[in-house]
Scaffold this active site. Structure first.
Site, short mmCIF file in Angstrom:
data_model
loop_
_atom_site.label_atom_id
_atom_site.label_comp_id
_atom_site.label_asym_id
_atom_site.label_seq_id
_atom_site.Cartn_x
_atom_site.Cartn_y
_atom_site.Cartn_z
N TYR A 45 -10.13 39.73 12.49
CA TYR A 45 -8.81 39.58 11.88
C TYR A 45 -8.96 39.25 10.40
CZ TYR A 45 -4.19 37.63 10.92
OH TYR A 45 -2.96 37.37 10.37
N SER A 91 24.08 19.27 16.83
CA SER A 91 23.08 18.55 17.63
C SER A 91 23.53 18.61 19.09
CB SER A 91 22.92 17.12 17.14
OG SER A 91 24.15 16.46 17.27
N LEU A 92 22.91 17.85 19.94
CA LEU A 92 23.23 17.95 21.37
C LEU A 92 23.70 16.61 21.92
CD1 LEU A 92 20.06 19.95 22.48
CD2 LEU A 92 22.40 20.81 22.55
N GLU A 123 15.37 24.49 29.20
CA GLU A 123 14.34 24.60 28.15
C GLU A 123 13.73 23.24 27.83
OE1 GLU A 123 16.25 26.31 24.73
OE2 GLU A 123 16.77 28.14 25.83
N LYS A 125 12.70 20.39 25.52
CA LYS A 125 13.21 19.99 24.21
C LYS A 125 12.02 19.54 23.38
CE LYS A 125 16.90 17.28 22.07
NZ LYS A 125 16.17 16.34 21.20
N ASP A 127 9.64 18.21 20.54
CA ASP A 127 9.80 17.09 19.62
C ASP A 127 9.17 17.45 18.27
OD1 ASP A 127 10.64 14.69 18.79
OD2 ASP A 127 9.23 13.51 19.97
N ARG A 146 17.46 21.17 8.89
CA ARG A 146 18.82 20.99 9.39
C ARG A 146 19.67 20.21 8.40
NH1 ARG A 146 21.46 17.06 12.27
NH2 ARG A 146 23.16 17.85 13.58
N GLU A 183 12.19 25.26 16.48
CA GLU A 183 11.57 23.97 16.20
C GLU A 183 10.18 24.22 15.62
OE1 GLU A 183 13.65 21.59 17.04
OE2 GLU A 183 12.52 19.72 17.28
N LYS A 305 21.43 24.95 28.94
CA LYS A 305 22.42 25.75 28.21
C LYS A 305 23.12 26.71 29.15
CE LYS A 305 19.56 25.67 24.07
NZ LYS A 305 18.58 26.39 23.24
N LYS A 329 17.49 13.32 28.58
CA LYS A 329 16.41 12.57 27.95
C LYS A 329 15.29 12.27 28.93
CE LYS A 329 17.33 11.54 23.79
NZ LYS A 329 16.71 12.35 22.74
N CYS A 426 -17.66 -18.00 25.18
CA CYS A 426 -18.83 -18.87 25.33
C CYS A 426 -19.22 -19.62 24.06
CB CYS A 426 -20.03 -18.08 25.85
SG CYS A 426 -20.74 -16.98 24.63
N CYS A 447 -23.05 -15.50 28.36
CA CYS A 447 -21.61 -15.49 28.13
C CYS A 447 -20.91 -15.14 29.45
CB CYS A 447 -21.25 -14.46 27.06
SG CYS A 447 -19.48 -14.28 26.85
#
Ligand code: IVH
Length: 690
Positions: A45, A91-92, A123, A125, A127, A146, A183, A305, A329, A426, A447
């Site tokens: 490549y 947002s959700l 799906e 989510k 992070d 965003r 994301e 969704k 969550k 000790c 010890c």
């Protein structure tokens, strides 16, 4: 031919070659990033990319914005300028329980006036950070964060450097205007590797993959972003209305839309599933929750969704979130807590480890009240004080960690942590050799903490596996002074055990019997059980099969030890030091006196063979075996088969019609073996003759 003033004209053939290379490179990008199934090696490549670069250098006019050579551009002045979103980035809403999710499903069906089960796309989510990508006629024009949902920041120059972001979309039916959302994240393994190399370079590490992704995108220099292992995963798109848009028939569902994106060369998540009804959504949650630690990326939830795009449209959005989607969550893997104290624990080898005692906190699905702080360097790095609010993290099975302190919340009476000069158990002096991060108690078996750990390790499952001799019992035995060294275990009597807490007649005699039954351990378990620094199960096995007996291992010098597979200078030094220590010799003697008889191990053919480590050259024809078989047999015995004779060659195996190699071997006085001598040597693989 095309040409611009001042530049040499570009021959058509060169133009065509450059285009062919670009298409080839893009095809390979697609297979590598989207299909996860590369067709060529990284080297091949790179070669293609180099060819294109060479052409473009020769004919600068060939360079286009979407050329794969143009991922890392110059410092861009548009970086971090305002980037308005034509369609707001919403947002959700969150669901925290199965009931929340059922409520969501009920509301959706009520609004749509539907009785039967809905079709949902489930799906992971991811992070990371949400990005918006604008493509005009298939060419990437802009990438933005965003921001507040209405206006984001331009991060085009940085996003262009991400390999899985296509600079030009592939396929026939690419819409003239397309906005893709997805994301940007850092895969877990890549995050670990990045942190290791940052730490090695003395640079600041990132606390989690999300911060690493955010930090990498926030760079002013795209070259740095380019060096960071970022990934893109797309989860939605808007196709601008257009008469020429042939895709309208296909884009009836979210799921199909994802398929279209994939076809255009955009990466989507392969763990997305289409399901019917809310029960299947709950199943998906269970399934993904269980797989969470095995996923190559971090997730903080699951997004559901409504799959039908017309239904999505009818449901619409309220304020900042759509009514057709919800995020369930997962338990947080990072929460805040408070440091109540820092205590120092002493391990089996005397290593002193600071441990934070925390206000109990629910993290990663369990309640955590301790977190390891590793060593004093780590405490200094975190600037941790007793009383601090801290962010703790527990991902998967790993021990809870303190990732950072919340400096702004430090109380006035917070206490600095002071490294102990004496062993907290000790009272012996604490050693910290120059250049080492680990401090150690110098008390050795005197010890009680080291004694306790040594006994606990000896009895543990992978060592001698003594039933009934768990952590609590060991602690009692050591605290009461009934056991000092591991040899002492074999002198315990039922009468001595009886007074111990929760020790009845039966459990006491069972324990004595279990200890008694451990008197004939196999060698590798016994070696492991001794608790030599850096000698884990695998190394113990390798040592046992190499040396065969404990006596041979005890007599071995560092050089001999290093002949064992995977034993390097550090392990060899620890093994040597362990057996040289008089009190360890005493313990081993004590064990033998108490009737412990470690068994001899089968020595490996390799270790036993006179051919181990020898360089051998094969020449001529053997009658008993082919050249390959001879090579295999030699290698199995640890010999190295080389092609040509030199002064370093140990043996030349000469079959029929051996030629020039034999002459050379004679000249260099290399030992020459004919076939029968060779076969004889092969058969000597084992001292015992079998
Ligand atoms: S859909 C209107 N799908 O979660 C729908 N979001 O709180 C908006 N996220 O900022 C997003 N994975 O960065 C969607 N499969 C996924 C997602 C996802 C992660 C993030 C996204 C957004 C946040 C929503």
């Amino acid at each position: 031919m095309t040409s611009a003033p001042g530049n040499p004209p570009v021959p058509d053939a060169v133009q065509a070659k450059a285009e062919a290379l670009r298409q080839d490179i893009e095809r390979h990008n697609f297979h590598y990033y989207v299909q996860d199934d590369p067709l060529i090696s990284d080297q091949d490549y790179d070669r293609l990319l180099q060819q294109l670069q060479d052409l473009e250098q020769q004919y600068p006019e060939l360079v286009t914005l979407d050329s794969p050579t143009q991922r890392v551009g110059p410092l861009a002045d548009t970086l971090f300028t305002d980037a308005p979103h034509a369609v707001p980035m919403l947002s959700l809403d969150n669901a925290f329980s199965d009931d929340d999710l059922r409520d969501f499903d009920r509301r959706v069906r009520e609004r749509l006036g539907l009785e039967g089960p809905m079709e949902y796309a489930c799906e992971p989510k991811l992070d990371g950070l949400a990005v918006s990508l604008l493509y005009s006629n298939g060419v990437l024009q802009r990438a933005a964060t965003r921001g507040d949902g209405t206006v984001g920041e331009d991060i085009t120059a940085n996003v262009r450097t991400i390999g899985s972001v296509p600079l030009r979309l592939r396929g026939q039916q690419v819409p003239p205007e397309l906005e893709v959302r997805g994301e940007v994240y850092m895969p877990k393994a890549a995050f670990e590797t990045l942190n290791r190399s940052l730490a090695a370079a003395g640079e600041k590490t990132f606390v989690n993959p999300r911060n690493a992704a955010a930090g990498s995108l926030r760079q002013k220099n795209p070259r740095i972003t380019a060096s960071r292992p970022l990934q893109l995963c797309c989860y939605s798109a808007t196709i601008a209305d257009s008469d020429s848009n042939e895709n309208s028939a296909l884009e009836k569902s979210h799921y199909k839309l994802l398929g279209l994106l994939k076809g255009w060369g955009l990466r989507i998540n392969e763990d997305v599933e289409l399901v019917q009804g809310i029960d299947a959504c709950l199943d998906y949650y269970q399934q993904l929750h269980q797989r969470r630690d095995q996923l190559p990326y971090e997730i903080d939830g699951i997004v559901y969704k409504v799959n039908d795009l017309a239904q999505q449209q009818r449901l619409g959005a309220v304020s900042r979130a759509p009514r057709w989607a919800i995020a369930r969550k997962l338990p947080a893997q990072e929460v805040t807590s408070r440091v109540l104290a820092v205590e120092f624990q002493v391990g089996r080898t005397g290593a002193i480890t600071p441990v934070a005692r925390l206000e109990p906190a629910f993290v990663g699905g369990v309640t955590v009240s301790n977190a390891t702080l590793h060593n004093m360097d780590e405490i200094r790095r975190l600037d941790l004080h007793v009383g601090d609010q801290v962010m703790i993290r527990r991902a998967g099975d790993v021990i809870p960690q303190v990732v950072k302190i919340l400096a702004e919340h430090r109380p006035a009476d917070a206490q600095a942590v002071i490294a102990p000069r004496e062993c907290p158990v000790c009272g012996s002096a604490v050693d910290q050799p120059e250049g080492e991060v680990v401090a150690r108690c110098s008390g050795g078996i005197y010890c009680p903490a080291q004694r306790r750990e040594a006994n606990r390790h000896y009895a543990s499952r992978k060592a001698l596996d003594i039933e009934g001799l768990g952590d609590k019992v060991v602690q009692l035995l050591v605290d009461q002074g009934l056991v000092k060294t591991i040899a002492g275990l074999y002198h315990l009597t039922v009468a001595e055990l009886l007074p111990l807490e929760r020790m009845a007649e039966k459990s006491a005699s069972n324990l004595v019997a279990a200890i008694d039954a451990s008197r004939q351990p196999v060698l590798h378990r016994f070696i492991y059980a001794l608790g030599i620094r850096e000698v884990g199960e695998a190394t113990a096995k390798a040592l046992a099969s190499h040396f065969g007996t404990l006596e041979a291992l005890m007599a071995a010098g560092e050089e001999q030890l290093q002949q064992v597979e995977d034993v390097g200078p550090i392990v060899a030094a620890h093994v040597r030091q362990f057996f040289r220590e008089p009190h360890n010799q005493e313990i081993i003697h004590g064990l033998a006196q108490a009737g412990v008889q470690w068994q001899a191990a089968q020595r490996s053919a390799r270790a036993e063979s006179p051919l181990n480590g020898k360089k051998v050259v094969l020449t001529g024809t053997l009658s008993a075996m082919t050249r390959d078989e001879a090579k295999e047999a030699l290698e199995a015995l640890g010999a190295k088969v080389v092609g040509s004779v030199s002064a370093k060659t140990d043996y030349l195996v000469a079959g029929e019609a051996a030629g020039s190699k034999r002459d050379k071997a004679e000249k260099l006085q290399v030992e020459i073996l004919d076939e029968s001598a060779f076969l004889h040597l092969l058969s000597q693989r084992d001292g015992s003759g079998d």
